[in-house]
Design an enzyme around this catalytic site. Structure first.
Site, PDB file in Angstrom:
ATOM      1  N   LYS A  13       0.839  -1.214   0.000  1.00 29.38           N
ATOM      2  CA  LYS A  13       0.000   0.000   0.000  1.00 29.38           C
ATOM      3  C   LYS A  13       0.872   1.263   0.000  1.00 29.38           C
ATOM      4  O   LYS A  13       0.600   2.203  -0.733  1.00 29.38           O
ATOM      5  CB  LYS A  13      -0.927   0.023   1.226  1.00 29.38           C
ATOM      6  N   ARG A  88      -9.754   0.419   8.337  1.00 25.47           N
ATOM      7  CA  ARG A  88      -9.220  -0.899   8.645  1.00 25.47           C
ATOM      8  C   ARG A  88     -10.227  -1.755   9.407  1.00 25.47           C
ATOM      9  O   ARG A  88      -9.927  -2.890   9.761  1.00 25.47           O
ATOM     10  CB  ARG A  88      -7.990  -0.711   9.521  1.00 25.47           C
ATOM     11  N   ARG A 127      12.953  -7.266   6.557  1.00 25.47           N
ATOM     12  CA  ARG A 127      13.397  -5.898   6.772  1.00 25.47           C
ATOM     13  C   ARG A 127      14.269  -5.781   8.024  1.00 25.47           C
ATOM     14  O   ARG A 127      13.996  -6.406   9.034  1.00 25.47           O
ATOM     15  CB  ARG A 127      12.170  -4.993   6.924  1.00 25.47           C
ATOM     16  N   ARG A 162      12.363  -4.314  13.578  1.00 27.62           N
ATOM     17  CA  ARG A 162      11.458  -3.411  14.300  1.00 27.62           C
ATOM     18  C   ARG A 162      10.566  -4.229  15.224  1.00 27.62           C
ATOM     19  O   ARG A 162      10.272  -5.387  14.927  1.00 27.62           O
ATOM     20  CB  ARG A 162      10.565  -2.696  13.268  1.00 27.62           C
ATOM     21  N   ARG A 173      -0.185  -9.363  13.383  1.00 28.08           N
ATOM     22  CA  ARG A 173      -0.706  -8.381  12.418  1.00 28.08           C
ATOM     23  C   ARG A 173      -1.547  -9.071  11.344  1.00 28.08           C
ATOM     24  O   ARG A 173      -2.580  -8.551  10.942  1.00 28.08           O
ATOM     25  CB  ARG A 173       0.444  -7.606  11.759  1.00 28.08           C
TER      26      ARG A 173
HETATM   27  P1  ADP Z   1       0.880  -2.322   8.139  1.00 22.16           P
HETATM   28  O1  ADP Z   1      -0.227  -2.055   7.153  1.00 22.16           O
HETATM   29  O2  ADP Z   1       2.124  -2.731   7.473  1.00 22.16           O
HETATM   30  O3  ADP Z   1       0.478  -3.212   9.274  1.00 22.16           O
HETATM   31  P2  ADP Z   1       0.758   0.464   9.092  1.00 22.16           P
HETATM   32  O4  ADP Z   1       1.969   1.306   8.997  1.00 22.16           O
HETATM   33  O5  ADP Z   1      -0.377   0.767   8.191  1.00 22.16           O
HETATM   34  O6  ADP Z   1       1.300  -1.005   8.879  1.00 22.16           O
HETATM   35  O7  ADP Z   1       0.218   0.441  10.589  1.00 22.16           O
HETATM   36  C1  ADP Z   1       1.037   0.149  11.673  1.00 22.16           C
HETATM   37  C2  ADP Z   1       0.197  -0.044  12.923  1.00 22.16           C
HETATM   38  O8  ADP Z   1      -0.519   1.161  13.228  1.00 22.16           O
HETATM   39  C3  ADP Z   1      -0.880  -1.118  12.824  1.00 22.16           C
HETATM   40  O9  ADP Z   1      -0.377  -2.400  13.137  1.00 22.16           O
HETATM   41  C4  ADP Z   1      -1.908  -0.629  13.854  1.00 22.16           C
HETATM   42  O10 ADP Z   1      -1.492  -0.932  15.174  1.00 22.16           O
HETATM   43  C5  ADP Z   1      -1.839   0.877  13.710  1.00 22.16           C
HETATM   44  N1  ADP Z   1      -2.831   1.403  12.725  1.00 22.16           N
HETATM   45  C6  ADP Z   1      -2.566   2.016  11.533  1.00 22.16           C
HETATM   46  N2  ADP Z   1      -3.698   2.366  10.904  1.00 22.16           N
HETATM   47  C7  ADP Z   1      -4.729   1.971  11.703  1.00 22.16           C
HETATM   48  C8  ADP Z   1      -6.162   2.040  11.606  1.00 22.16           C
HETATM   49  N3  ADP Z   1      -6.784   2.591  10.530  1.00 22.16           N
HETATM   50  N4  ADP Z   1      -6.886   1.513  12.622  1.00 22.16           N
HETATM   51  C9  ADP Z   1      -6.300   0.969  13.714  1.00 22.16           C
HETATM   52  N5  ADP Z   1      -4.967   0.859  13.866  1.00 22.16           N
HETATM   53  C10 ADP Z   1      -4.172   1.350  12.881  1.00 22.16           C
END
Ligand code: ADP
Ligand code: ZN
Length: 215
Positions: A13, A88, A127, A162, A173
């Protein structure tokens, strides 16, 4: 142009959003980046979000909706935006629908990025980040390894995974994605703006988005 990107963690994304930003000059709104910025800056929002993020769980909807209600009102969003990592959950999608209704805005494309789960795990677990807070250089053990394994090229500090990129957190996740976020595909699938595209490389995704946006 207004675009929603859906897909599992590691589906690409962020990469697709960056390419669209370069191409069209519209803003990328990444809730993950906003939250990581808040954690780094030590704000109340950051303190509230940090534990959830480390564990690979979702941050509560109320915090995310507070962020998004403000973000969509900023000047740069008038030209359009790319949502990367929001919505999400179904509740977030319902709230977004309301916000867009109030602003009289329409989404041009809802794009689901499809990637096989083994590719996702490989992408996320490969990573490495420099542990020196002043450096934070990023490596990939397959595609961009450091010259000496485990040692940063730039500053000589150890490179680490990380907190949310350890095997344990990645599993969490992906489980969170399957439970909370994957249902959004059904939520959007009858929307004429919805497309689902393989995301092994970003260029074909961009082409698919352009074809739906132009028609
Ligand atoms: P990825 O899609 O690779 O898991 P992101 O950078 O989009 O990583 O998000 C990292 C973290 O931030 C998620 O694991 C979650 O804890 C939080 N997060 C991000 N966007 C949202 C959202 N829309 N709703 C709830 N938590 C979120
Ligand atoms: Zn370094």
């Amino acid at each position: 142009m207004r675009i929603i990107l859906l897909g599992a963690p590691g589906a690409g994304k962020g990469t697709v959003a960056e390419l669209l930003t370069d191409r069209f000059g519209i803003s990328q709104i990444s809730t993950g980046d906003i939250l990581r910025g808040a954690v780094k800056a030590g704000t109340d929002l950051g303190a509230a979000a940090e534990g959830y993020m480390k564990r690979g769980e979702l941050v509560p909807d109320s915090l995310i909706l507070g962020i998004m209600e403000n973000r969509l009102l900023q000047d740069d969003c008038r030209e359009g935006f790319i949502l990367d990592g929001f919505p999400r959950t179904i509740a977030q999608a319902e709230s977004l629908k309301k916000m867009l209704g109030i602003l009289a805005l329409k989404i041009d494309a809802v794009v689901n990025l499809e990637v096989p789960v083994d590719v996702i795990i490989r992408r996320l677990s490969s990573r490495r980040t420099c542990s020196n807070p002043a450096c934070q250089a990023i490596y990939n053990i397959y595609t961009k390894p450091s010259r000496m394994e485990g040692i940063c090229d730039k500053c000589g500090s150890p490179t680490i995974q990380r907190d949310d990129e350890t095997e344990e957190a990645i599993k969490q996740r992906l489980a969170t994605y399957a439970e909370k976020t994957a249902p959004l595909i059904d939520y959007y699938k009858n929307d004429p703006a919805f497309i689902s595209v393989p995301s092994l490389r970003p260029e074909p995704v961009i082409d698919a988005i352009l074809s739906i946006v132009d028609r």
